[in-house]
Every structure is written in structure tokens, then in C-alpha cells.
Design an enzyme around this catalytic site. Structure first.
Site, PDB file in Angstrom:
ATOM      1  N   CYS A 245      -7.782  -1.047   3.362  1.00 55.36           N
ATOM      2  CA  CYS A 245      -8.481  -2.118   4.061  1.00 55.36           C
ATOM      3  C   CYS A 245      -9.334  -1.458   5.136  1.00 55.36           C
ATOM      4  O   CYS A 245      -8.817  -0.704   5.958  1.00 55.36           O
ATOM      5  CB  CYS A 245      -7.495  -3.102   4.684  1.00 55.36           C
TER       6      CYS A 245
ATOM      7  N   HIS B 263       0.875  -1.177   0.000  1.00 58.98           N
ATOM      8  CA  HIS B 263       0.000   0.000   0.000  1.00 58.98           C
ATOM      9  C   HIS B 263       0.914   1.230   0.000  1.00 58.98           C
ATOM     10  O   HIS B 263       2.058   1.155   0.442  1.00 58.98           O
ATOM     11  CB  HIS B 263      -0.960  -0.049   1.190  1.00 58.98           C
TER      12      HIS B 263
HETATM   13  P1  HMG Z   1     -17.905 -13.731  11.744  1.00 54.57           P
HETATM   14  O1  HMG Z   1     -18.966 -12.712  12.084  1.00 54.57           O
HETATM   15  O2  HMG Z   1     -16.934 -14.094  12.803  1.00 54.57           O
HETATM   16  O3  HMG Z   1     -18.500 -15.048  11.091  1.00 54.57           O
HETATM   17  O4  HMG Z   1     -17.125 -13.168  10.476  1.00 54.57           O
HETATM   18  P2  HMG Z   1     -19.444 -16.153  11.590  1.00 54.57           P
HETATM   19  O5  HMG Z   1     -18.886 -17.437  11.153  1.00 54.57           O
HETATM   20  O6  HMG Z   1     -19.780 -15.964  13.064  1.00 54.57           O
HETATM   21  O7  HMG Z   1     -20.765 -15.842  10.744  1.00 54.57           O
HETATM   22  C1  HMG Z   1     -21.507 -14.648  10.899  1.00 54.57           C
HETATM   23  C2  HMG Z   1     -22.378 -14.454   9.674  1.00 54.57           C
HETATM   24  O8  HMG Z   1     -21.548 -14.253   8.520  1.00 54.57           O
HETATM   25  C3  HMG Z   1     -23.262 -15.647   9.366  1.00 54.57           C
HETATM   26  O9  HMG Z   1     -24.440 -15.146   8.757  1.00 54.57           O
HETATM   27  C4  HMG Z   1     -22.467 -16.408   8.328  1.00 54.57           C
HETATM   28  O10 HMG Z   1     -23.264 -17.191   7.492  1.00 54.57           O
HETATM   29  C5  HMG Z   1     -21.851 -15.252   7.538  1.00 54.57           C
HETATM   30  P3  HMG Z   1     -25.817 -15.001   9.568  1.00 54.57           P
HETATM   31  O11 HMG Z   1     -26.123 -16.397  10.008  1.00 54.57           O
HETATM   32  O12 HMG Z   1     -25.506 -14.085  10.721  1.00 54.57           O
HETATM   33  O13 HMG Z   1     -26.738 -14.417   8.562  1.00 54.57           O
HETATM   34  N1  HMG Z   1     -20.611 -15.654   6.848  1.00 54.57           N
HETATM   35  C6  HMG Z   1     -20.414 -15.479   5.536  1.00 54.57           C
HETATM   36  N2  HMG Z   1     -21.184 -14.924   4.572  1.00 54.57           N
HETATM   37  C7  HMG Z   1     -20.672 -14.921   3.326  1.00 54.57           C
HETATM   38  N3  HMG Z   1     -19.456 -15.412   3.003  1.00 54.57           N
HETATM   39  C8  HMG Z   1     -18.664 -15.958   3.939  1.00 54.57           C
HETATM   40  C9  HMG Z   1     -19.151 -16.004   5.267  1.00 54.57           C
HETATM   41  N4  HMG Z   1     -18.635 -16.478   6.427  1.00 54.57           N
HETATM   42  C10 HMG Z   1     -19.549 -16.261   7.385  1.00 54.57           C
HETATM   43  N5  HMG Z   1     -17.478 -16.442   3.612  1.00 54.57           N
HETATM   44  C11 HMG Z   1     -15.818 -13.402   8.472  1.00 54.57           C
HETATM   45  C12 HMG Z   1     -16.053 -13.889   9.899  1.00 54.57           C
HETATM   46  C13 HMG Z   1     -14.496 -13.963   8.012  1.00 54.57           C
HETATM   47  C14 HMG Z   1     -16.955 -13.865   7.595  1.00 54.57           C
HETATM   48  C15 HMG Z   1     -15.794 -11.855   8.502  1.00 54.57           C
HETATM   49  O14 HMG Z   1     -14.876 -11.455   9.464  1.00 54.57           O
HETATM   50  C16 HMG Z   1     -15.427 -11.261   7.177  1.00 54.57           C
HETATM   51  O15 HMG Z   1     -16.167 -11.372   6.220  1.00 54.57           O
HETATM   52  N6  HMG Z   1     -14.289 -10.563   7.120  1.00 54.57           N
HETATM   53  C17 HMG Z   1     -13.820 -10.021   5.846  1.00 54.57           C
HETATM   54  C18 HMG Z   1     -12.773  -9.029   6.065  1.00 54.57           C
HETATM   55  C19 HMG Z   1     -12.230  -8.556   4.747  1.00 54.57           C
HETATM   56  O16 HMG Z   1     -12.704  -8.893   3.674  1.00 54.57           O
HETATM   57  N7  HMG Z   1     -11.208  -7.701   4.862  1.00 54.57           N
HETATM   58  C20 HMG Z   1     -10.566  -7.132   3.714  1.00 54.57           C
HETATM   59  C21 HMG Z   1      -9.769  -8.124   2.926  1.00 54.57           C
HETATM   60  S1  HMG Z   1      -8.184  -8.453   3.605  1.00 54.57           S
HETATM   61  C22 HMG Z   1      -7.182  -7.188   3.031  1.00 54.57           C
HETATM   62  O17 HMG Z   1      -7.655  -6.254   2.471  1.00 54.57           O
HETATM   63  C23 HMG Z   1      -5.701  -7.333   3.187  1.00 54.57           C
HETATM   64  C24 HMG Z   1      -4.998  -7.706   1.864  1.00 54.57           C
HETATM   65  O18 HMG Z   1      -5.288  -6.760   0.853  1.00 54.57           O
HETATM   66  C25 HMG Z   1      -3.483  -7.771   2.080  1.00 54.57           C
HETATM   67  C26 HMG Z   1      -2.920  -6.505   2.757  1.00 54.57           C
HETATM   68  O19 HMG Z   1      -3.098  -5.402   2.214  1.00 54.57           O
HETATM   69  O20 HMG Z   1      -2.316  -6.682   3.812  1.00 54.57           O
HETATM   70  C27 HMG Z   1      -5.450  -9.076   1.368  1.00 54.57           C
HETATM   71 MG    MG Z   2      -4.330  -4.852   0.565  1.00 55.25          MG
END
Ligand code: HMG
Ligand code: MG
Length: 302
Positions: free
Chosen positions: A238, A207
Site C-alpha cells: 500500500c 501482507h
Molecule cells: P481527497 O483529496 O481528500 O478528495 O481524496 P476530495 O474529495 O477533496 O477530492 C479531490 C479530487 O479528487 C477532486 O478532483 C475529486 O473529484 C477527486 P479535482 O476537483 O481536484 O480534479 N476524487 C476522485 N476522483 C476519482 N475517483 C474518486 C474520487 N474522489 C475524489 N472516487 C480520496 C480522497 C479518497 C479520493 C483519496 O484519498 C484517494 O483516492 N485515496 C485512495 C487511497 C488508496 O487507494 N489506497 C490504497 C487502497 S487501500 C489498501 O491498499 C489497503 C487494503 O489492501 C487492505 C490492507 O492491506 O490493509 C484494502
Molecule cells: Mg492490502
């Protein structure tokens, strides 16, 4: 130190870029951006994320984006997958390339995916080996490889440990994320020194928050890395890394590399069309100096 003759650019704008924008774009706009990027010569594009739409609403319905794009042969179209549910979404949509993600900082990992580092790695075991058996490509991301917005400096040793674990799980490639863009070339060299896997399996993901993205890419190339992540027009950030700005811009990287005699295979004019399109849709100004200058000359007197 010799630089590579060729660099592979992984375009992360449609994922890393759009996830950080206040505006949630219509699906057609996300699809059009990827279609424009597919015309540039890029060989790898991140299409979106199979994460919770509650956590990242900007990338909701990434399956519809994946289904809607015109897939060009030879391009690796990948999506982020945090857990088994994300993996199921990937399978349902016949996705051929996924990216898992964890961090070298406990606090960031927890804030980003609500899991400890250990828990995240345990979770990956439930689907990464299976993904490999099914022939999927798996990229692994490690965030906060230089520093964490919550914990400060992160040691290279803790990054190396996670890189090893991701490789033993079966990842094809690991992308090292300087999530908040604070690193400098000296730190990049330290990070890449004693890397437990060959550097041809490592990508860098910088970044550009402190304007160090390009020099850090150069520092990584000097050490033997030849895969670089970047984001069209410098989109990105992010939502769980406060203060982080976009990735180093694809236009800046392409301008720099091509002028250094390093091949990228990317057509700048077509890239600028994609950049111009997305900036218009987001009502933003580019953060890329090369993009800005080239667009002023009507898509580049190169
Ligand atoms: P959680 O709340 O701990 O999950 O989130 P959970 O297992 O307790 O489930 C809660 C709800 O989420 C449930 O739905 C699940 O079905 C749903 P409800 O029953 O309440 O309706 N759920 C999902 N829905 C769709 N797709 C899924 C999924 N999993 C659970 N896969 C979770 C845990 C991982 C889902 C959440 O924390 C999350 O989505 N985080 C995403 C964070 C993210 O995308 N961050 C940005 C990307 S990383 C980044 O940018 C860094 C990178 O660029 C490298 C760098 O720059 O360093 C890669
Ligand atoms: Mg990134």
C-alpha cells in the site's frame, strides 16, 4: 480444531499488487493479467480501484479495465470504492461488486483516504445501503488490524468495533488487513476471538512483509475462516503504508492448501502463467518460493 474442506481465494493482485508498483502498466497489460487469472479457477478477482488517479495513478482508468476484460461467469469481479464519487463510477460502469475500505488506525485512515475513521463510515452510509438495494455485493476492508505503520499495535477491540459498524451498514463480507504484515499466529487468534460476526463472513488479507503470511493464514483457518486474500506472485503493498510488501502469494497459498487436502479449485499451471506474465511485464522476480520452484520445473511437476 478442524480445518475447512474448501477455501475461497480472493485474488487481489491486479489491485493491491499493481497499486504498489513503480511502473504504471498499459491498460492492455492490466486486462491481459485479469484474463489470464480468469482462466485459473479463481472465483473472485479485484480488478482495480475507483479512487483518485492523483493518489493512485497505477490504477487510473479502472473503468476501462473493467470494460475490457472477458468476464467469465461465476467470477466476482470487484473494484475498490472510497466514497460517493467512486460509487457513481461503479454504477456508470454497471459494476456488480464493490469493496469499501477504512482502517482501525486513525492516522493510517487519514493518510490513506484523507478522512477520520468516523468520517469514512459516515461517507459509506451515503451509498452502501443504496448499493445493497440495487443488488451489489459489498465487501468491507479494515486495514491495520494488527498494527499501524504510524501508531504501532492496534487492539482487537478497536477492530471489532469497526467490523460491527461495517456489518450494520450492510457489508456482505469483511476482509481484515494486516497491512504491514507484522502479525503472528498468536495475534491472529486474538484478533479472531470474540469477533462480533460469524467467521464465515470474514476474510483475511495478510501482507507478507515479515514472511508470516502463510502461517497467519493457517492460524485463521484453524479458527474457522475460509476466505483468504492473496496476490499472484506476491505482488502488492500500500503506497500509504511505508515498508509494507506484497500480499501472501496466491501460488504459496494454493500449493499449501491443495497439499493439505483443502480444495481451492485453482489450476496451478494456469496460475503460474499469470504470474510469469506479470513478472515479465514488471521486470520483477517473484517473491513466492512455490512460484519460483514450480516455474523452474516448467510450470510444475505437481
Ligand atoms: P481527497 O483529496 O481528500 O478528495 O481524496 P476530495 O474529495 O477533496 O477530492 C479531490 C479530487 O479528487 C477532486 O478532483 C475529486 O473529484 C477527486 P479535482 O476537483 O481536484 O480534479 N476524487 C476522485 N476522483 C476519482 N475517483 C474518486 C474520487 N474522489 C475524489 N472516487 C480520496 C480522497 C479518497 C479520493 C483519496 O484519498 C484517494 O483516492 N485515496 C485512495 C487511497 C488508496 O487507494 N489506497 C490504497 C487502497 S487501500 C489498501 O491498499 C489497503 C487494503 O489492501 C487492505 C490492507 O492491506 O490493509 C484494502
Ligand atoms: Mg492490502
Amino acid at each position: 480444531m478442524s480445518l475447512p474442506k474448501k477455501v475461497k481465494i480472493v485474488e487481489v493482485g491486479p489491485r493491491d499488487g499493481l497499486q504498489a508498483e513503480a511502473l504504471t502498466l498499459p491498460l492492455e497489460t492490466r486486462i491481459k493479467l485479469i484474463n489470464l487469472l480468469s482462466q485459473t479457477g479463481l472465483k473472485a478477482i479485484e480488478v482495480g480501484s475507483f479512487v483518485s488517479p492523483r493518489w493512485i495513478p497505477q490504477l487510473a482508468e479502472s473503468e476501462r479495465v473493467y470494460q475490457g476484460i472477458c468476464k467469465k461467469e461465476g467470477i466476482d469481479y470487484s473494484l475498490l470504492v472510497p466514497n460517493y464519487k467512486g460509487y457513481e463510477r461503479a454504477l456508470e460502469n454497471k459494476v456488480t461488486s464493490i469493496a469499501i475500505f477504512t482502517a482501525a488506525s486513525e492516522t493510517f485512515c487519514k493518510k490513506n483516504i484523507n478522512l477520520s475513521i468516523e468520517e469514512s463510515l459516515e461517507g459509506f452510509k451515503s451509498f452502501v445501503p443504496e448499493s445493497k438495494k440495487k443488488g451489489l455485493r459489498v465487501r468491507g476492508y479494515v486495514s491495520c488490524v494488527i498494527a499501524c505503520p504510524y501508531e504501532g499495535r492496534i487492539s482487537p477491540v478497536s477492530v471489532h468495533k469497526i467490523v460491527s459498524e461495517l456489518f450494520s451498514l450492510g457489508c456482505d463480507e469483511i476482509s481484515l488487513g494486516d497491512t504491514i504484515g507484522v502479525g503472528t499466529p498468536k495475534q491472529v487468534h486474538e484478533l479472531l476471538k470474540n469477533m462480533p460476526v460469524s467467521l464465515d463472513r470474514i476474510a483475511v488479507h495478510f501482507h507478507d512483509t515479515y514472511g508470516q503470511g502463510l502461517v497467519n493464514v493457517y492460524a485463521a483457518l484453524e479458527k474457522g475462516v475460509s476466505t483468504v486474500d492473496s496476490s499472484v506472485s506476491g505482488l502488492g503493498g500500500c503506497p500509504y503504508a511505508p515498508g509494507a510488501s506484497g500480499n501472501v502469494a496466491t501460488e504459496d497459498i494454493v500449493y499449501f492448501l491443495e497439499r493439505q487436502g483443502i480444495e481451492t479449485g485453482i489450476d496451478m499451471k494456469n496460475l503460474l502463467r499469470g504470474a510469469d506474465f506479470i513478472d515479465g511485464e514488471l521486470h520483477r522476480q517473484t517473491t513466492s518460493k512455490a512460484s519460483c520452484a514450480l516455474r523452474k520445473t516448467k510450470f510444475g511437476r505437481l
